[in-house]
Motif scaffolding. Structure first.
Motif, PDB file in Angstrom:
ATOM      1  N   GLU A   1       2.049   6.907  -6.776  1.00 59.27           N
ATOM      2  CA  GLU A   1       1.059   7.906  -7.170  1.00 59.27           C
ATOM      3  C   GLU A   1       1.589   9.323  -6.947  1.00 59.27           C
ATOM      4  O   GLU A   1       1.399  10.198  -7.789  1.00 59.27           O
ATOM      5  N   ARG A   2       2.255   9.539  -5.830  1.00 61.16           N
ATOM      6  CA  ARG A   2       2.826  10.872  -5.551  1.00 61.16           C
ATOM      7  C   ARG A   2       3.910  11.210  -6.570  1.00 61.16           C
ATOM      8  O   ARG A   2       3.999  12.338  -7.038  1.00 61.16           O
ATOM      9  N   PHE A   3       4.756  10.225  -6.909  1.00 62.23           N
ATOM     10  CA  PHE A   3       5.819  10.484  -7.870  1.00 62.23           C
ATOM     11  C   PHE A   3       5.238  10.808  -9.241  1.00 62.23           C
ATOM     12  O   PHE A   3       5.715  11.708  -9.928  1.00 62.23           O
ATOM     13  N   GLU A   4       4.183  10.101  -9.637  1.00 62.18           N
ATOM     14  CA  GLU A   4       3.571  10.393 -10.934  1.00 62.18           C
ATOM     15  C   GLU A   4       2.964  11.792 -10.953  1.00 62.18           C
ATOM     16  O   GLU A   4       3.075  12.514 -11.949  1.00 62.18           O
ATOM     17  N   ARG A   5       2.342  12.221  -9.857  1.00 61.55           N
ATOM     18  CA  ARG A   5       1.820  13.596  -9.784  1.00 61.55           C
ATOM     19  C   ARG A   5       2.963  14.610  -9.866  1.00 61.55           C
ATOM     20  O   ARG A   5       2.829  15.658 -10.504  1.00 61.55           O
ATOM     21  N   HIS A   6       4.091  14.298  -9.230  1.00 58.84           N
ATOM     22  CA  HIS A   6       5.265  15.178  -9.275  1.00 58.84           C
ATOM     23  C   HIS A   6       5.775  15.309 -10.711  1.00 58.84           C
ATOM     24  O   HIS A   6       6.045  16.413 -11.185  1.00 58.84           O
ATOM     25  N   VAL A   7       5.893  14.174 -11.402  1.00 59.65           N
ATOM     26  CA  VAL A   7       6.359  14.191 -12.796  1.00 59.65           C
ATOM     27  C   VAL A   7       5.394  14.996 -13.650  1.00 59.65           C
ATOM     28  O   VAL A   7       5.808  15.845 -14.448  1.00 59.65           O
ATOM     29  N   SER A   8       4.104  14.772 -13.485  1.00 59.61           N
ATOM     30  CA  SER A   8       3.098  15.477 -14.271  1.00 59.61           C
ATOM     31  C   SER A   8       3.164  16.987 -14.037  1.00 59.61           C
ATOM     32  O   SER A   8       3.095  17.773 -14.986  1.00 59.61           O
ATOM     33  N   ALA A   9       3.321  17.396 -12.794  1.00 62.90           N
ATOM     34  CA  ALA A   9       3.409  18.831 -12.481  1.00 62.90           C
ATOM     35  C   ALA A   9       4.659  19.454 -13.083  1.00 62.90           C
ATOM     36  O   ALA A   9       4.605  20.555 -13.647  1.00 62.90           O
ATOM     37  N   GLN A  10       5.784  18.759 -12.990  1.00 62.59           N
ATOM     38  CA  GLN A  10       7.039  19.274 -13.563  1.00 62.59           C
ATOM     39  C   GLN A  10       6.910  19.421 -15.078  1.00 62.59           C
ATOM     40  O   GLN A  10       7.323  20.424 -15.652  1.00 62.59           O
ATOM     41  N   VAL A  11       6.350  18.391 -15.729  1.00 61.14           N
ATOM     42  CA  VAL A  11       6.200  18.423 -17.190  1.00 61.14           C
ATOM     43  C   VAL A  11       5.224  19.521 -17.593  1.00 61.14           C
ATOM     44  O   VAL A  11       5.480  20.264 -18.553  1.00 61.14           O
ATOM     45  N   GLU A  12       4.115  19.651 -16.877  1.00 63.12           N
ATOM     46  CA  GLU A  12       3.139  20.686 -17.201  1.00 63.12           C
ATOM     47  C   GLU A  12       3.765  22.078 -17.113  1.00 63.12           C
ATOM     48  O   GLU A  12       3.586  22.907 -18.009  1.00 63.12           O
ATOM     49  N   THR A  13       4.519  22.343 -16.072  1.00 61.54           N
ATOM     50  CA  THR A  13       5.191  23.633 -15.919  1.00 61.54           C
ATOM     51  C   THR A  13       6.168  23.875 -17.066  1.00 61.54           C
ATOM     52  O   THR A  13       6.199  24.954 -17.662  1.00 61.54           O
ATOM     53  N   TYR A  14       6.952  22.855 -17.388  1.00 58.97           N
ATOM     54  CA  TYR A  14       7.952  22.956 -18.461  1.00 58.97           C
ATOM     55  C   TYR A  14       7.284  23.247 -19.808  1.00 58.97           C
ATOM     56  O   TYR A  14       7.700  24.139 -20.546  1.00 58.97           O
ATOM     57  N   VAL A  15       6.235  22.476 -20.128  1.00 57.55           N
ATOM     58  CA  VAL A  15       5.574  22.607 -21.425  1.00 57.55           C
ATOM     59  C   VAL A  15       4.864  23.955 -21.542  1.00 57.55           C
ATOM     60  O   VAL A  15       4.904  24.594 -22.593  1.00 57.55           O
ATOM     61  N   GLU A  16       4.217  24.393 -20.471  1.00 57.69           N
ATOM     62  CA  GLU A  16       3.546  25.690 -20.520  1.00 57.69           C
ATOM     63  C   GLU A  16       4.539  26.822 -20.687  1.00 57.69           C
ATOM     64  O   GLU A  16       4.256  27.804 -21.360  1.00 57.69           O
ATOM     65  N   LYS A  17       5.706  26.680 -20.075  1.00 53.13           N
ATOM     66  CA  LYS A  17       6.741  27.707 -20.231  1.00 53.13           C
ATOM     67  C   LYS A  17       7.306  27.690 -21.653  1.00 53.13           C
ATOM     68  O   LYS A  17       7.553  28.729 -22.244  1.00 53.13           O
TER      69      LYS A  17
ATOM     70  N   TYR B   1       0.830  -1.203   0.000  1.00 48.35           N
ATOM     71  CA  TYR B   1       0.000   0.000   0.000  1.00 48.35           C
ATOM     72  C   TYR B   1       0.869   1.260   0.000  1.00 48.35           C
ATOM     73  O   TYR B   1       0.617   2.195  -0.767  1.00 48.35           O
ATOM     74  N   LEU B   2       1.900   1.281   0.845  1.00 47.48           N
ATOM     75  CA  LEU B   2       2.784   2.449   0.906  1.00 47.48           C
ATOM     76  C   LEU B   2       3.538   2.639  -0.405  1.00 47.48           C
ATOM     77  O   LEU B   2       3.748   3.768  -0.845  1.00 47.48           O
ATOM     78  N   ASP B   3       3.945   1.549  -1.039  1.00 47.86           N
ATOM     79  CA  ASP B   3       4.648   1.622  -2.313  1.00 47.86           C
ATOM     80  C   ASP B   3       3.739   2.206  -3.397  1.00 47.86           C
ATOM     81  O   ASP B   3       4.161   3.048  -4.187  1.00 47.86           O
ATOM     82  N   VAL B   4       2.493   1.774  -3.425  1.00 52.00           N
ATOM     83  CA  VAL B   4       1.540   2.289  -4.410  1.00 52.00           C
ATOM     84  C   VAL B   4       1.302   3.778  -4.178  1.00 52.00           C
ATOM     85  O   VAL B   4       1.271   4.571  -5.127  1.00 52.00           O
ATOM     86  N   ARG B   5       1.157   4.190  -2.933  1.00 46.54           N
ATOM     87  CA  ARG B   5       0.949   5.608  -2.620  1.00 46.54           C
ATOM     88  C   ARG B   5       2.162   6.443  -3.044  1.00 46.54           C
ATOM     89  O   ARG B   5       2.018   7.541  -3.560  1.00 46.54           O
ATOM     90  N   TYR B   6       3.378   5.915  -2.827  1.00 46.45           N
ATOM     91  CA  TYR B   6       4.591   6.621  -3.230  1.00 46.45           C
ATOM     92  C   TYR B   6       4.614   6.774  -4.751  1.00 46.45           C
ATOM     93  O   TYR B   6       4.967   7.837  -5.262  1.00 46.45           O
TER      94      TYR B   6
END
Length: 108
Positions: free
Chosen positions: A28-44, A21-26
């Motif tokens: 999910e958090r990492f995927e949200r982090h990647v998505s946020a970083q990519v979104e910021t980069y692409v919008e810039k 369960y903890l591994d799955v939650r980690y």
């Protein structure tokens, strides 16, 4: 003696489930982090008005988490075909463009 063995087995099952369960939650958090970083980069890079959509392009073939978590981005004005997306991932916490893709995992 049998009760101790059964109790230990149950404890190990509970601990295993908790770790999973903890591994799955980690993940999910990492995927949200990647998505946020990519979104910021692409919008810039292209401007927020040109970004049409972002989708997970998770690739479970890789053991390295940075290679597993990819984000597919549809951007207007880049000459992409109808079902073609730009593909990005993180490498050492920096966004790296990986080319294009036409295959995305099925969405829930």
């Amino acid at each position: 003696m049998k009760k101790i063995g059964i109790n230990l087995f149950v404890v190990f099952l509970i601990l295993g489930g908790l770790l999973f369960y903890l591994d799955v939650r980690y993940d999910e958090r990492f995927e949200r982090h990647v998505s946020a970083q990519v979104e910021t980069y692409v919008e810039k890079k292209y401007g927020p008005a040109h970004v049409v959509s972002l989708h997970s392009a998770y690739d479970d073939k890789h053991r390295d988490k940075e290679k597993r978590y990819k984000i597919a981005v549809k951007v207007r004005g880049q000459g992409l075909q109808k079902e073609e997306y730009l593909l990005y991932r993180l490498q050492d916490d920096r966004v790296v463009e990986m080319g294009t893709t036409t295959s995305l995992p099925k969405r829930n």
